[in-house]
Design a protein around this motif. Structure first.
Motif, PDB file in Angstrom:
ATOM      1  N   SER A 100       0.827  -1.209   0.000  1.00 52.62           N
ATOM      2  CA  SER A 100       0.000   0.000   0.000  1.00 52.62           C
ATOM      3  C   SER A 100       0.862   1.261   0.000  1.00 52.62           C
ATOM      4  CB  SER A 100      -0.939  -0.002   1.209  1.00 52.62           C
ATOM      5  OG  SER A 100      -1.922  -1.017   1.091  1.00 52.62           O
ATOM      6  N   ILE A 101       1.962   1.246   0.745  1.00 54.57           N
ATOM      7  CA  ILE A 101       2.883   2.388   0.743  1.00 54.57           C
ATOM      8  C   ILE A 101       3.420   2.630  -0.665  1.00 54.57           C
ATOM      9  CG2 ILE A 101       5.162   3.172   1.515  1.00 54.57           C
ATOM     10  CD1 ILE A 101       4.585   1.843   4.207  1.00 54.57           C
ATOM     11  N   LEU A 102       3.691   1.542  -1.381  1.00 55.61           N
ATOM     12  CA  LEU A 102       4.218   1.648  -2.747  1.00 55.61           C
ATOM     13  C   LEU A 102       3.134   1.987  -3.767  1.00 55.61           C
ATOM     14  CD1 LEU A 102       6.633  -1.441  -2.731  1.00 55.61           C
ATOM     15  CD2 LEU A 102       7.253   0.987  -2.568  1.00 55.61           C
ATOM     16  N   TRP A 106      -4.716  -1.074  -2.786  1.00 54.76           N
ATOM     17  CA  TRP A 106      -5.581  -0.080  -2.158  1.00 54.76           C
ATOM     18  C   TRP A 106      -5.460  -0.155  -0.639  1.00 54.76           C
ATOM     19  CZ3 TRP A 106      -8.280  -3.199  -5.976  1.00 54.76           C
ATOM     20  CH2 TRP A 106      -8.409  -2.551  -7.208  1.00 54.76           C
ATOM     21  N   TRP A 107      -5.372   1.010  -0.006  1.00 53.04           N
ATOM     22  CA  TRP A 107      -5.247   1.049   1.452  1.00 53.04           C
ATOM     23  C   TRP A 107      -6.459   0.443   2.144  1.00 53.04           C
ATOM     24  CZ3 TRP A 107      -1.457   1.401   4.739  1.00 53.04           C
ATOM     25  CH2 TRP A 107      -0.280   2.046   4.383  1.00 53.04           C
ATOM     26  N   VAL A 109      -8.177  -2.111   1.348  1.00 52.06           N
ATOM     27  CA  VAL A 109      -8.018  -3.565   1.415  1.00 52.06           C
ATOM     28  C   VAL A 109      -7.088  -3.929   2.573  1.00 52.06           C
ATOM     29  CG1 VAL A 109      -7.155  -5.615   0.214  1.00 52.06           C
ATOM     30  CG2 VAL A 109      -8.445  -3.884  -1.050  1.00 52.06           C
ATOM     31  N   THR A 110      -5.974  -3.230   2.658  1.00 54.09           N
ATOM     32  CA  THR A 110      -5.027  -3.473   3.754  1.00 54.09           C
ATOM     33  C   THR A 110      -5.677  -3.220   5.108  1.00 54.09           C
ATOM     34  OG1 THR A 110      -3.092  -2.938   2.399  1.00 54.09           O
ATOM     35  CG2 THR A 110      -2.860  -2.676   4.781  1.00 54.09           C
ATOM     36  N   ILE A 111      -6.441  -2.139   5.211  1.00 56.60           N
ATOM     37  CA  ILE A 111      -7.072  -1.797   6.491  1.00 56.60           C
ATOM     38  C   ILE A 111      -8.098  -2.847   6.904  1.00 56.60           C
ATOM     39  CG2 ILE A 111      -8.616  -0.140   7.623  1.00 56.60           C
ATOM     40  CD1 ILE A 111      -7.153   2.052   5.965  1.00 56.60           C
ATOM     41  N   VAL A 112      -8.938  -3.286   5.980  1.00 53.78           N
ATOM     42  CA  VAL A 112      -9.949  -4.310   6.297  1.00 53.78           C
ATOM     43  C   VAL A 112      -9.281  -5.590   6.791  1.00 53.78           C
ATOM     44  CG1 VAL A 112     -11.694  -5.859   5.309  1.00 53.78           C
ATOM     45  CG2 VAL A 112     -11.747  -3.419   4.774  1.00 53.78           C
ATOM     46  N   ILE A 113      -8.248  -6.028   6.092  1.00 53.24           N
ATOM     47  CA  ILE A 113      -7.559  -7.260   6.476  1.00 53.24           C
ATOM     48  C   ILE A 113      -6.871  -7.098   7.828  1.00 53.24           C
ATOM     49  CG2 ILE A 113      -5.671  -8.840   5.892  1.00 53.24           C
ATOM     50  CD1 ILE A 113      -6.355  -8.427   2.951  1.00 53.24           C
ATOM     51  N   LEU A 114      -6.200  -5.963   8.037  1.00 51.74           N
ATOM     52  CA  LEU A 114      -5.484  -5.761   9.295  1.00 51.74           C
ATOM     53  C   LEU A 114      -6.436  -5.634  10.487  1.00 51.74           C
ATOM     54  CD1 LEU A 114      -2.560  -3.330   8.369  1.00 51.74           C
ATOM     55  CD2 LEU A 114      -2.494  -5.803   8.693  1.00 51.74           C
ATOM     56  N   VAL A 115      -7.572  -4.971  10.289  1.00 46.91           N
ATOM     57  CA  VAL A 115      -8.554  -4.859  11.373  1.00 46.91           C
ATOM     58  C   VAL A 115      -9.045  -6.238  11.785  1.00 46.91           C
ATOM     59  CG1 VAL A 115     -10.911  -4.112  11.927  1.00 46.91           C
ATOM     60  CG2 VAL A 115      -9.307  -2.512  10.871  1.00 46.91           C
TER      61      VAL A 115
END
Length: 201
Positions: A100-102, A106-107, A109-115
């Motif tokens: 996501s940083i690169l 999409w952020w 997607v990362t946020i949903v998975i990390l939550v």
């Protein structure tokens, strides 16, 4: 087990300091090394990007190795049950944040998975005094698809095979995302069902 006098004695538990648990801890320690390698060349298709992808694939593949060793040699421990999914989450979380940083994922997607991942991990710690919650079959399938999806996203295959590989990456990530959400809900539902069961006498 039976003692020399014929009395029953409890089977000794395996030590927490064993090979499978050491492998799991090494996976956790490799996560920041992998993330630095991924970000240092700003996502360019260079040697470090390929090395980072290879490191992730090797690290995530050891998940099956330590589990196999633990079961084969009766080295399964509560610590291992707890650390094993955490190691997967640390590795996959580092990869998702890095992508996501690169700007390659999409952020949201990362946020949903990390939550989901952090939430289930915190919940495991909260109930630790009562029970250890191991990874479910659905959870293991989710981890497998996450591993595939992230591995394909990390390896710069579109630069080698063509833009159609982006579609492969998106489909794999979509499956991983759905499984992540569904299995997270399933953990909670199954736990509630177990808690409602009357105690066995």
């Amino acid at each position: 087990m039976t003692s020399a006098g014929g009395a029953l004695t409890p089977a000794s538990k395996p030590s927490n300091l064993n090979v499978p648990n050491v492998i799991t801890i090494v996976r956790i320690l490799l996560a920041p090394v992998f993330l630095i390698m991924l970000l240092v060349d700003n996502g360019q298709d260079g040697p470090l990007r390929w090395a980072a992808a290879a490191l992730f694939i090797v690290a995530i593949a050891t998940d099956g190795i330590d589990g196999h060793i633990a079961r084969k040699y009766d080295l399964v421990t509560d610590l291992g049950k707890l650390l094993d999914p955490i190691a997967d989450k640390v590795l996959t979380g580092a990869a998702l944040v890095g992508l996501s940083i690169l700007g390659e994922l999409w952020w949201w997607v990362t946020i949903v998975i990390l939550v989901r991942e952090i939430g289930i991990t915190v919940w495991r710690f909260l109930v630790l005094s009562d029970r250890v919650v191991p990874a479910s079959r659905g959870g293991k399938l989710k981890t497998l698809f996450q591993s595939f999806a992230i591995s394909f996203a990390l390896v710069p295959l579109p630069n080698v095979l063509g833009d159609w590989m982006y579609w492969v990456n998106w489909v794999l990530m979509a499956i991983a995302l759905v499984l992540t959400v569904v299995t997270g809900i399933d953990y909670i539902v199954q736990d509630q069902r177990l808690n409602r069961r009357p105690a066995q006498r």
